[in-house]
Design an enzyme around this catalytic site. Sequence first.
Site, PDB file in Angstrom:
ATOM      1  NE  ARG A 143      -9.462  -3.074  17.750  1.00 15.72           N
ATOM      2  CZ  ARG A 143      -8.216  -3.621  18.498  1.00 15.72           C
ATOM      3  NH1 ARG A 143      -7.949  -3.693  19.729  1.00 15.72           N
ATOM      4  NH2 ARG A 143      -6.734  -3.844  17.412  1.00 15.72           N
ATOM      5  CE  LYS A 167     -10.686  -5.764  16.022  1.00 17.19           C
ATOM      6  NZ  LYS A 167     -10.718  -5.581  14.905  1.00 17.19           N
ATOM      7  CG  HIS A 237     -11.314   3.455  13.903  1.00 13.85           C
ATOM      8  ND1 HIS A 237     -11.213   2.214  14.889  1.00 13.85           N
ATOM      9  CD2 HIS A 237     -10.540   1.978  12.948  1.00 13.85           C
ATOM     10  CE1 HIS A 237     -10.335   1.523  14.573  1.00 13.85           C
ATOM     11  NE2 HIS A 237     -10.514   1.532  13.177  1.00 13.85           N
ATOM     12  NE  ARG A 240      -7.303   0.831  16.385  1.00 11.19           N
ATOM     13  CZ  ARG A 240      -6.754   0.575  17.096  1.00 11.19           C
ATOM     14  NH1 ARG A 240      -5.943   0.592  18.401  1.00 11.19           N
ATOM     15  NH2 ARG A 240      -5.956  -0.493  16.739  1.00 11.19           N
ATOM     16  CG  HIS A 263      -2.703  -3.193  15.205  1.00 14.03           C
ATOM     17  ND1 HIS A 263      -2.006  -2.276  13.545  1.00 14.03           N
ATOM     18  CD2 HIS A 263      -4.325  -3.106  14.769  1.00 14.03           C
ATOM     19  CE1 HIS A 263      -3.489  -1.569  13.083  1.00 14.03           C
ATOM     20  NE2 HIS A 263      -4.447  -1.889  13.826  1.00 14.03           N
ATOM     21  CE1 TYR A 272      -3.859   4.212  10.698  1.00 14.26           C
ATOM     22  CE2 TYR A 272      -2.642   2.452  11.057  1.00 14.26           C
ATOM     23  CZ  TYR A 272      -3.908   2.989  11.573  1.00 14.26           C
ATOM     24  OH  TYR A 272      -5.492   2.867  11.634  1.00 14.26           O
TER      25      TYR A 272
END
Length: 291
Positions: A143, A167, A237, A240, A263, A272
């Site tokens: 990110r 995150k 992004h 990514r 994730h 994806y």
Amino acid sequence: MEEGLIDRLLETLWLDRRLNQNTLNGYRRDLEKIARRLSQSGRMLKDADEADLAAAVYVDGEQRSSQARALSACKRLYIWMEREGIRTDNPTRLLKPPKIDKNIPTLITEQQISRLLAAPDTDTPHGLRDKALLELMYATGLRVSEAVGLNFGNVDLDRGCITALGKGDKQRMVPMGQESAYWVGRYYTEARPALLKGRSCDALFVSQKKTGISRQLAWMIVKEYASQAGIGHISPHSLRHAFATHLVQHGLDLRVVQDMLGHADLNTTQIYTHVANVWLQGVVKEHHSRN
């Protein structure tokens, strides 16, 4: 009064959950927006009921994703208020987030990526920095906040890997590949000292202000070279998305891609496979003799 409630919630989230500053700022913006809307009806966050909050959240013309984000912030606030004894009920308990159609990321082809990565002038300190940043972001799927937040201590050029802080301040190790490691190494030894001019800075990627580059500057860097490469509709992004989609196209296991992206839920990564399938359908349609 409203500011005090929001401040106390954010302090609790930081202490208990260690949410990063960008996430906390997002909660603040959403809660302040809802508080302003409530005030127009003479209500406050502290005494709003379900109908008040529904009217403040589900506003005609506002994107559903914005409504869902605001509702999520409200739910956190009222769970906390109930737990702290500020309220005896949770008026958001029955409120449901709006249904959001999944946006399929626009696929950037490997040929477009090659043009993008070839665009910086590596004979200049800024160009060499930008080349290293682009190579690293595409090679690792970071990110933009993770990329600009890197310190050199997070990078192991000998092993060819980085430690990213994602995150919730969760760490993960991601391989960076030989090409990316080469350009990051060159940038660090050749360009970074020229940009810092004797100043010290912990950040890996630095600006002419002799501080770490910002997310906004990283966005401008990507847009500038995308324009030079003739690629439209791209953001940090997008690199990514390209990283993940190209790995899936080349057969890498989805759970490995999930780990590399950081994730928490495999369902988030599965988008994806859909992007790769759409791309494959296009290739077949273009080249198959029966199409």
